[in-house]
Motif scaffolding. Structure first.
Motif, PDB file in Angstrom:
ATOM      1  N   PHE A   1     -26.702 -41.358  21.624  1.00  0.00           N
ATOM      2  CA  PHE A   1     -26.961 -42.480  22.610  1.00  0.00           C
ATOM      3  C   PHE A   1     -25.552 -43.276  22.588  1.00  0.00           C
ATOM      4  O   PHE A   1     -25.268 -43.727  21.426  1.00  0.00           O
ATOM      5  N   SER A   2     -25.091 -43.171  23.776  1.00  0.00           N
ATOM      6  CA  SER A   2     -23.849 -43.839  24.187  1.00  0.00           C
ATOM      7  C   SER A   2     -24.218 -45.294  24.769  1.00  0.00           C
ATOM      8  O   SER A   2     -24.882 -45.285  25.426  1.00  0.00           O
ATOM      9  N   GLU A   3     -23.356 -46.295  23.939  1.00  0.00           N
ATOM     10  CA  GLU A   3     -23.661 -47.703  24.240  1.00  0.00           C
ATOM     11  C   GLU A   3     -23.488 -48.143  25.878  1.00  0.00           C
ATOM     12  O   GLU A   3     -24.312 -48.961  26.425  1.00  0.00           O
ATOM     13  N   HIS A   4     -22.650 -47.299  26.384  1.00  0.00           N
ATOM     14  CA  HIS A   4     -22.205 -47.852  27.642  1.00  0.00           C
ATOM     15  C   HIS A   4     -23.519 -47.526  28.928  1.00  0.00           C
ATOM     16  O   HIS A   4     -23.650 -48.172  29.833  1.00  0.00           O
ATOM     17  N   MET A   5     -24.264 -46.700  28.401  1.00  0.00           N
ATOM     18  CA  MET A   5     -25.347 -46.269  29.110  1.00  0.00           C
ATOM     19  C   MET A   5     -26.431 -47.241  29.305  1.00  0.00           C
ATOM     20  O   MET A   5     -27.471 -47.208  30.123  1.00  0.00           O
ATOM     21  N   LYS A   6     -26.404 -48.243  28.499  1.00  0.00           N
ATOM     22  CA  LYS A   6     -27.496 -49.297  28.387  1.00  0.00           C
ATOM     23  C   LYS A   6     -27.280 -50.241  29.991  1.00  0.00           C
ATOM     24  O   LYS A   6     -28.148 -50.927  30.177  1.00  0.00           O
ATOM     25  N   ASN A   7     -26.080 -50.053  30.449  1.00  0.00           N
ATOM     26  CA  ASN A   7     -25.911 -50.800  31.722  1.00  0.00           C
ATOM     27  C   ASN A   7     -26.357 -50.236  33.091  1.00  0.00           C
ATOM     28  O   ASN A   7     -26.001 -50.572  34.152  1.00  0.00           O
ATOM     29  N   TYR A   8     -27.013 -49.190  32.778  1.00  0.00           N
ATOM     30  CA  TYR A   8     -27.380 -48.353  33.956  1.00  0.00           C
ATOM     31  C   TYR A   8     -28.878 -48.336  34.257  1.00  0.00           C
ATOM     32  O   TYR A   8     -29.666 -48.710  33.422  1.00  0.00           O
ATOM     33  N   ASP A   9     -29.540 -48.260  35.544  1.00  0.00           N
ATOM     34  CA  ASP A   9     -30.824 -48.072  36.239  1.00  0.00           C
ATOM     35  C   ASP A   9     -31.533 -47.312  35.021  1.00  0.00           C
ATOM     36  O   ASP A   9     -30.961 -46.477  34.760  1.00  0.00           O
ATOM     37  N   ASP A  10     -32.933 -47.604  34.801  1.00  0.00           N
ATOM     38  CA  ASP A  10     -33.680 -46.790  33.556  1.00  0.00           C
ATOM     39  C   ASP A  10     -34.016 -45.678  34.102  1.00  0.00           C
ATOM     40  O   ASP A  10     -34.127 -44.801  33.530  1.00  0.00           O
ATOM     41  N   ASN A  11     -33.911 -45.406  35.447  1.00  0.00           N
ATOM     42  CA  ASN A  11     -34.319 -44.080  36.088  1.00  0.00           C
ATOM     43  C   ASN A  11     -33.009 -43.104  35.855  1.00  0.00           C
ATOM     44  O   ASN A  11     -33.029 -42.005  36.250  1.00  0.00           O
ATOM     45  N   ARG A  12     -31.839 -43.735  35.526  1.00  0.00           N
ATOM     46  CA  ARG A  12     -30.788 -42.840  35.376  1.00  0.00           C
ATOM     47  C   ARG A  12     -30.380 -42.816  33.801  1.00  0.00           C
ATOM     48  O   ARG A  12     -29.640 -41.722  33.559  1.00  0.00           O
ATOM     49  N   THR A  13     -30.601 -43.281  33.016  1.00  0.00           N
ATOM     50  CA  THR A  13     -30.408 -43.550  31.466  1.00  0.00           C
ATOM     51  C   THR A  13     -31.620 -43.448  30.634  1.00  0.00           C
ATOM     52  O   THR A  13     -32.850 -43.358  31.067  1.00  0.00           O
TER      53      THR A  13
END
Length: 367
Positions: free
Chosen positions: A100-112
């Protein structure tokens, strides 16, 4: 025929397409095999593949049945077989590590991803699950850049005594040390980085080979790809992209008459476009010279649904691995790796790799 029992690491879009495809083709006959390279391999058809275990880290998938998990967010691939039966098999919590990449926490839940709260399984627990379920082959569908996690599950496969198919561009099967470990255990391994049936890399390879065969000089080229699935979102972190770019670039360089300088070739995922979902758009440009040093250029745009495009290749890889298990053939499977993967241990021309895989299926050694 007995079933081919497989376990999957990463219940994402690719796993969804694979499982849908297993059941889609189960209802077909040998006369209705659009989209498959082989209907029968060693007596096994696609419907003979059985999912016996799965691992993920998303709270919307962990703890629920596989048939529901493959349609859970953030999966966004085309649903072409919605009636996948209930397996009665729950998705297990896996090991996170660098999956899991940390930068993905900043996106909409339906995307990440939304990380599950369950305790991660230990290596011993995962090995026990593989043994208890009778898993024969473990498939790696982790996100690009998951090097630590990929190696963790590779070790699990070795300790559990199961074969391994590495679908991602972490270099395991093409690493002589890992290949030797599987040879010592007499377990087959295929990898690395699964090709698509008709995708950007194979199309780029064919065109590059055509330049060489016709005496045209290829001077520079690029391949740019955009998509809107979690794979493209994950690869916005350029540090996770290094092995992917190397894998795709080498797949094209290997069929050139004369290798291009690094500055004259650019191949790799380029950007994340959310509304594309699982659709991948590829732009290829090739510049060179023809007879009389006359300049020419070629531009191509390819649009494909990304995950189903590789599912048929994986279905063949699974069945070839089963043949190797039956033949007690351990270690790196050179012909399947060369034909099915972008970064095998040894690159061959597409024509040679095709002959090699056909010979492998027939039990003829051409390696």
């Amino acid at each position: 025929m007995s079933k081919i029992k497989i376990a999957i690491v990463g219940v994402g879009n690719c796993a969804s397409s694979l499982i849908q495809g297993i059941h889609y083709y189960r209802d077909k006959t040998s006369e209705e095999i659009i989209g498959l390279m082989h209907w029968d391999i060693g007596g096994y058809t696609p419907g003979d593949i059985e999912i016996v275990a799965a691992f993920d880290i998303d709270k919307r998938k962990v703890g629920i049945d596989v048939n529901d998990a493959i349609f859970s967010k953030p999966n966004c691939t085309t649903v072409f077989y919605p009636d996948v039966p209930n397996y009665g098999i729950k998705v297990n919590m896996g090991k996170i590590l660098d999956g899991f990449s940390e930068h993905m926490k900043n996106y909409d839940d339906n995307r990440t991803f939304i990380l599950a709260e369950e305790t991660e399984h230990t290596q011993e627990e995962i090995i026990n699950i593989l043994k208890e379920t009778g898993t024969e082959i473990l498939l790696n569908y982790l996100p690009v850049g998951s090097e630590k996690a990929a190696k963790f599950y590779t070790n699990c496969a070795l300790e559990a005594g199961v074969a391994f198919i590495n679908n991602i561009p972490v270099f395991i099967a093409s690493d002589p040390e890992w290949a030797e470990k599987f040879k010592e255990k007499n377990l087959p391994i295929i990898g690395d980085d699964i090709k698509s049936q008709l995708g950007a890399t194979i199309t780029h390879r064919v065109l590059t080979d055509l330049f060489a065969k016709l005496g045209a000089k290829l001077e520079r080229t690029y391949q740019l790809n955009t998509g809107g699935n979690t794979d493209f979102l994950n690869m916005l972190d350029r540090l996770r992209l290094a092995s992917k770019k190397k894998s795709k670039t080498e797949a094209v360089q290997s069929v050139m008459g004369q290798r291009l300088e690094d500055d004259d070739i650019h191949i790799g995922p380029s950007d994340y476009v959310p509304w594309q979902n699982d659709n991948k758009i590829c732009f290829i440009r090739m510049e060179g010279k023809l007879f009389g040093d006359i300049p020419m250029n070629l531009e191509l745009r390819l649009s494909v649904e990304d995950s189903p495009n590789s599912a048929g290749v994986v279905i063949d890889a699974i069945r070839c691995t089963k043949l190797a298990l039956e033949r007690k053939q351990g270690g790196l499977l050179i012909a399947p790796s060369a034909y099915f993967c972008k970064h095998p241990s040894q690159q061959f021309s597409d024509d040679k790799a095709y002959k090699m895989i056909e010979d492998f299926i027939k039990g003829i050694s051409s390696e």
